[in-house]
Write a protein that holds these residues in place. Structure first.
Motif, mmCIF file in Angstrom:
data_model
loop_
_atom_site.group_PDB
_atom_site.id
_atom_site.type_symbol
_atom_site.label_atom_id
_atom_site.label_comp_id
_atom_site.label_asym_id
_atom_site.label_seq_id
_atom_site.Cartn_x
_atom_site.Cartn_y
_atom_site.Cartn_z
ATOM 1 N N LYS A 154 0.828 -1.213 0.000
ATOM 2 C CA LYS A 154 0.000 0.000 0.000
ATOM 3 C C LYS A 154 0.863 1.263 0.000
ATOM 4 C CE LYS A 154 -4.066 -2.004 2.220
ATOM 5 N NZ LYS A 154 -4.866 -2.088 3.466
ATOM 6 N N ILE A 155 1.942 1.237 0.770
ATOM 7 C CA ILE A 155 2.865 2.381 0.820
ATOM 8 C C ILE A 155 3.511 2.584 -0.551
ATOM 9 C CG2 ILE A 155 5.078 3.172 1.778
ATOM 10 C CD1 ILE A 155 4.142 1.846 4.463
ATOM 11 N N LYS A 158 1.054 4.067 -2.954
ATOM 12 C CA LYS A 158 0.862 5.490 -2.689
ATOM 13 C C LYS A 158 2.018 6.310 -3.257
ATOM 14 C CE LYS A 158 -0.120 8.786 0.865
ATOM 15 N NZ LYS A 158 -1.016 9.164 1.836
ATOM 16 N N LYS A 159 3.254 5.829 -3.086
ATOM 17 C CA LYS A 159 4.426 6.537 -3.627
ATOM 18 C C LYS A 159 4.326 6.664 -5.147
ATOM 19 C CE LYS A 159 7.949 5.111 -0.285
ATOM 20 N NZ LYS A 159 9.149 4.270 -0.118
ATOM 21 N N GLU A 161 1.639 6.496 -7.015
ATOM 22 C CA GLU A 161 0.534 7.391 -7.381
ATOM 23 C C GLU A 161 0.933 8.860 -7.224
ATOM 24 O OE1 GLU A 161 -3.326 4.517 -6.539
ATOM 25 O OE2 GLU A 161 -2.587 5.769 -4.895
ATOM 26 N N GLU A 162 1.675 9.178 -6.161
ATOM 27 C CA GLU A 162 2.152 10.551 -5.962
ATOM 28 C C GLU A 162 3.137 10.943 -7.059
ATOM 29 O OE1 GLU A 162 3.703 10.455 -1.983
ATOM 30 O OE2 GLU A 162 1.700 10.560 -1.076
#
Length: 189
Positions: A154-155, A158-159, A161-162
């Motif tokens: 998940k982390i 998120k990275k 996607e950012e």
């Protein structure tokens, strides 16, 4: 940010050392290949091979001019295609993101077993086929707790996607500049 991404992407297609091209070509137009070879401490053939690989991927472009002083030989002048490089990186990140999302889905919806001494992992189906005994060590397989792994995934998602958000912003800025250039050219005509 663009230079950092360019230095990360170019070696994947042009081989090691091609990140130095970013320093030589970034924000420049039509740089002479002899100058590139000299600054990179490479022969002209080594330099051309690297440049051709990148050109085949559409990451750089060239203009060819005949040098009448040197007996009519062609000289190539190279330019980075920053937008294309960023798009290539964007495609790569989207592929990686999709794989991570699939892996996350698997980890959240399936059970996995492992052999404690050698950390071999088996799907539930593989574990059942082996009667929940590791075929390598003969140990009884243990149920894996996927919570830590799913959090890591998940982390990472998120990275990515950012990064994609900022990458999209960079590409939009380049496209905006291109549009302004086109409008200026049309007005000039």
């Amino acid at each position: 940010m663009q230079e950092k991404i360019l230095k990360k992407v170019l070696p994947k297609f042009g081989g090691s050392g091609s990140e130095k091209l970013v320093d030589l070509l970034y924000d420049k137009q039509n740089v002479n290949e002899c100058l590139i070879a000299k600054k990179m401490n490479m022969t002209i053939n080594q330099t051309r091979n690297m440049l051709y690989k990148l050109a085949d991927e559409g990451l750089i472009q060239f203009v060819r001019k005949k040098d009448k002083k040197k007996g009519g030989w062609y000289t190539y002048f190279w330019t980075l295609k920053t937008k294309r490089i960023l798009q290539k990186y964007q495609e790569e990140l989207n592929t990686e993101l999709e794989k991570l999302k699939q892996e996350l889905h698997r980890r959240e919806n399936e059970r996995f077993y492992y052999s404690p001494s050698i950390e071999l992992e088996y799907s539930e189906e593989e574990a059942m086929l082996n009667d929940f005994v590791c075929p390598e060590t003969g140990e009884v397989l243990q149920l894996r707790d996927n919570s830590q792994l799913t959090e890591k995934i998940k982390i990472e998602i998120k990275k990515i996607e950012e990064t994609l958000i900022s990458l999209n912003s960079e590409i939009d800025q380049i496209e905006e500049k291109e549009q302004k250039t086109i409008v200026r050219k049309v007005k000039a005509e």
